[in-house]
Design an enzyme around this catalytic site. Structure first.
Site, PDB file in Angstrom:
ATOM      1  N   ILE A   1      20.247 -40.371 -17.341  1.00  0.00           N
ATOM      2  CA  ILE A   1      21.019 -40.514 -18.577  1.00  0.00           C
ATOM      3  C   ILE A   1      22.500 -40.721 -18.261  1.00  0.00           C
ATOM      4  O   ILE A   1      23.160 -41.585 -18.848  1.00  0.00           O
ATOM      5  CB  ILE A   1      20.792 -39.296 -19.502  1.00  0.00           C
TER       6      ILE A   1
ATOM      7  N   ASP B   1      28.265 -35.195  -9.585  1.00  0.00           N
ATOM      8  CA  ASP B   1      26.817 -35.146  -9.281  1.00  0.00           C
ATOM      9  C   ASP B   1      26.621 -34.991  -7.778  1.00  0.00           C
ATOM     10  O   ASP B   1      27.579 -35.098  -7.005  1.00  0.00           O
ATOM     11  CB  ASP B   1      26.089 -36.399  -9.785  1.00  0.00           C
TER      12      ASP B   1
ATOM     13  N   LEU C   1      24.964 -32.345 -18.362  1.00  0.00           N
ATOM     14  CA  LEU C   1      23.652 -33.008 -18.269  1.00  0.00           C
ATOM     15  C   LEU C   1      22.788 -32.450 -17.156  1.00  0.00           C
ATOM     16  O   LEU C   1      21.624 -32.821 -17.039  1.00  0.00           O
ATOM     17  CB  LEU C   1      23.871 -34.495 -17.957  1.00  0.00           C
TER      18      LEU C   1
ATOM     19  N   TYR D   1      11.025 -23.421 -18.565  1.00  0.00           N
ATOM     20  CA  TYR D   1      12.105 -24.382 -18.837  1.00  0.00           C
ATOM     21  C   TYR D   1      12.591 -24.256 -20.276  1.00  0.00           C
ATOM     22  O   TYR D   1      13.786 -24.091 -20.539  1.00  0.00           O
ATOM     23  CB  TYR D   1      11.573 -25.779 -18.538  1.00  0.00           C
TER      24      TYR D   1
HETATM   25  C1  UGA Z   1       9.503 -33.615 -20.523  1.00  0.00           C
HETATM   26  C2  UGA Z   1      10.464 -32.519 -20.138  1.00  0.00           C
HETATM   27  O1  UGA Z   1       9.908 -31.283 -20.081  1.00  0.00           O
HETATM   28  C3  UGA Z   1      11.654 -32.399 -20.989  1.00  0.00           C
HETATM   29  O2  UGA Z   1      12.699 -31.872 -20.281  1.00  0.00           O
HETATM   30  C4  UGA Z   1      12.177 -33.633 -21.485  1.00  0.00           C
HETATM   31  O3  UGA Z   1      13.117 -33.311 -22.476  1.00  0.00           O
HETATM   32  C5  UGA Z   1      11.102 -34.498 -22.016  1.00  0.00           C
HETATM   33  O4  UGA Z   1      10.112 -34.714 -21.016  1.00  0.00           O
HETATM   34  C6  UGA Z   1      11.728 -35.784 -22.335  1.00  0.00           C
HETATM   35  O5  UGA Z   1      11.549 -36.762 -21.591  1.00  0.00           O
HETATM   36  O6  UGA Z   1      12.490 -35.793 -23.300  1.00  0.00           O
HETATM   37  P1  UGA Z   1       7.097 -34.031 -21.473  1.00  0.00           P
HETATM   38  O7  UGA Z   1       7.245 -35.037 -22.561  1.00  0.00           O
HETATM   39  O8  UGA Z   1       5.934 -33.111 -21.619  1.00  0.00           O
HETATM   40  O9  UGA Z   1       8.453 -33.183 -21.358  1.00  0.00           O
HETATM   41  O10 UGA Z   1       6.977 -34.699 -20.028  1.00  0.00           O
HETATM   42  P2  UGA Z   1       6.362 -36.028 -19.422  1.00  0.00           P
HETATM   43  O11 UGA Z   1       6.241 -35.822 -17.973  1.00  0.00           O
HETATM   44  O12 UGA Z   1       7.133 -37.198 -19.845  1.00  0.00           O
HETATM   45  O13 UGA Z   1       4.883 -36.050 -19.991  1.00  0.00           O
HETATM   46  C7  UGA Z   1       4.518 -36.505 -21.245  1.00  0.00           C
HETATM   47  C8  UGA Z   1       3.032 -36.317 -21.393  1.00  0.00           C
HETATM   48  O14 UGA Z   1       2.355 -37.212 -20.502  1.00  0.00           O
HETATM   49  C9  UGA Z   1       2.526 -34.929 -21.064  1.00  0.00           C
HETATM   50  O15 UGA Z   1       1.538 -34.570 -22.012  1.00  0.00           O
HETATM   51  C10 UGA Z   1       1.877 -35.071 -19.694  1.00  0.00           C
HETATM   52  O16 UGA Z   1       0.813 -34.171 -19.484  1.00  0.00           O
HETATM   53  C11 UGA Z   1       1.384 -36.507 -19.743  1.00  0.00           C
HETATM   54  N1  UGA Z   1       1.269 -37.180 -18.423  1.00  0.00           N
HETATM   55  C12 UGA Z   1       2.281 -37.133 -17.526  1.00  0.00           C
HETATM   56  C13 UGA Z   1       0.116 -37.875 -18.122  1.00  0.00           C
HETATM   57  O17 UGA Z   1      -0.821 -37.943 -18.930  1.00  0.00           O
HETATM   58  N2  UGA Z   1       0.020 -38.514 -16.920  1.00  0.00           N
HETATM   59  C14 UGA Z   1       1.006 -38.495 -16.008  1.00  0.00           C
HETATM   60  O18 UGA Z   1       0.854 -39.109 -14.923  1.00  0.00           O
HETATM   61  C15 UGA Z   1       2.184 -37.788 -16.306  1.00  0.00           C
END
Ligand code: UGA
Length: 377
Positions: free
Chosen positions: A15, A36, A75, A156
């Site tokens: 970001i 950073d 950030l 977190y």
């Molecule tokens: C994350 C972070 O925890 C937050 O800090 C952040 O604010 C948020 O992303 C964001 O990007 O705003 P989350 O959305 O759960 O939360 O994280 P991701 O890794 O982006 O996963 C999104 C979803 O995809 C989750 O349900 C995860 O289980 C799934 N996922 C992830 C898959 O199905 N396959 C993958 O290879 C990776």
């Protein structure tokens, strides 16, 4: 007029690397202190930017930053879900312990704090005060529904939530001028890393899927990919942040959701859309394959998930005169191009060297540590 000095802690991250040029483009009267550990993602030759290669927990750093700047944008975070149950203590320190001194210094010195929290503070799904489900997450009315302590996924969210409460208390009882931002799944070029090339482990979902597509591996869908997220393009997102920095009075002591409710999709739908965009940009690429996996397989024990996250962005619209415009279909081709340009050659050659495309400007790396004490910013 004297320029306003703004510090960006975490300027070299995903970001930050989009925010720095957006802030500079919008205002002549700004000087930025970009802090950073590395700046590989941030390219700038603008003389109004000073680079400081340091960690926020370096003794004296926050003291100096708050002595020299009138606004701090914070950030820095460990914000990758694969870390929440594997390095929970580091996650708590990075998102809470290391930042409490910053809040105190800002309060004591009258420095404005624009702090990046997270949509994760809302927890598993949106609930009102009576515990009834609601369609969107609202800053003032939605509760915080975290899982039990043995579900370490929530270390977190809990750390982020506690820091929000510390900031809020300093604002209400100590006069701290703050704005808290809750980003909802911001995606775009330069997000996270590709495992085995410039990082290790499981990155967030966009980079996980891009890594699989670039390697011809299966895209792994946790729980079948039924969870839903609202994805906002980083370009729309930073426009809102620029306005937050500019509109100090309107945003004073406000918590703001920033996301795009119009882009709410399941994770499976994201995977399919990304695979289509990849096939369109990379003719001849292998056909994408998908595989359902359990959360435990990908993340290990203690993971948990948010079922659905849709932001209510009414307050951001009102205070910032802002509206996110970019659809997923519009943003995915540029994202695919970025990953292909940065990682395609390295992966094809089987090396770990990243090729950065189109970087005509100077890149500031760790060799150019800027010593704050000697500086006349
Ligand atoms: C994350 C972070 O925890 C937050 O800090 C952040 O604010 C948020 O992303 C964001 O990007 O705003 P989350 O959305 O759960 O939360 O994280 P991701 O890794 O982006 O996963 C999104 C979803 O995809 C989750 O349900 C995860 O289980 C799934 N996922 C992830 C898959 O199905 N396959 C993958 O290879 C990776």
């Amino acid at each position: 007029m004297k320029p306003e000095r703004v510090a960006i802690l975490g300027a070299g991250g995903f970001i930050g690397s989009h925010l720095v040029p957006a802030l500079l483009a919008g205002r002549e009267d700004l000087e930025l202190l970009a802090v950073d550990l590395t700046f590989e993602k941030l390219v700038s030759t603008d003389p109004r930017v000073r680079f400081v290669t340091a960690s926020v927990d370096r003794p004296g750093l926050l003291d100096e930053v708050t002595a020299r700047c009138s606004t701090v944008v914070s950030l820095t975070a460990l914000c990758n879900p694969s870390l929440y149950n594997t390095r929970p203590l580091d996650v708590i320190d990075a998102n809470y312990t290391d930042l409490v001194p910053l809040v105190k210094l800002c309060a004591a010195r009258g420095v404005r704090l624009v702090h990046f929290s997270t949509c994760e503070v809302y927890g598993r799904r949106a609930l009102d005060a009576q515990g009834h489900g609601t369609p969107t997450m609202n800053e003032e009315t939605t509760g915080m529904f975290l899982g039990p302590v043995d579900r370490e996924r929530w270390t977190y969210a809990c750390a982020k939530q506690l820091l929000e409460r510390v900031i809020w208390a300093h604002g209400l009882h100590g006069g701290l001028d703050f704005t808290i931002v809750r980003p909802f799944n911001v995606i775009g070029p330069r997000m996270d890393f590709v495992p085995g090339v410039d990082g290790e482990g499981v990155p967030r979902v966009l980079a996980s899927f891009m890594s699989a597509l670039l390697r011809g591996n299966e895209l792994l869908l946790v729980g079948g990919g039924a969870q839903r997220r609202s994805f906002i393009s980083v370009e729309d997102f930073v426009q809102a942040v620029v306005r937050i920095v500019d509109r100090a009075t309107a945003c004073r002591r406000q918590i703001l959701n920033l996301g795009n409710p119009a882009n709410e999709v399941s994770v499976r739908a994201l995977a399919e859309a990304l695979a289509r965009a990849y096939a369109a940009r990379v003719p001849g690429a292998a056909r994408a394959r998908f595989r359902d996996v359990t959360a435990e397989t990908l993340y290990g024990a203690g993971y948990d998930d948010s079922e659905q996250r849709v932001p209510d962005i009414g307050k951001a619209r009102r205070l910032l005169s802002w509206q996110p415009e970019t659809t997923l279909e519009q943003m995915l081709p540029g994202i695919v191009d970025d990953y292909v340009a940065r990682y395609g050659l390295a992966l094809a050659a089987g090396t770990s060297k990243i090729v950065f495309a189109g970087s005509g400007g100077r890149r500031f790396g760790s060799g150019l540590t800027f010593r704050l004490l000697d500086s006349a910013l």
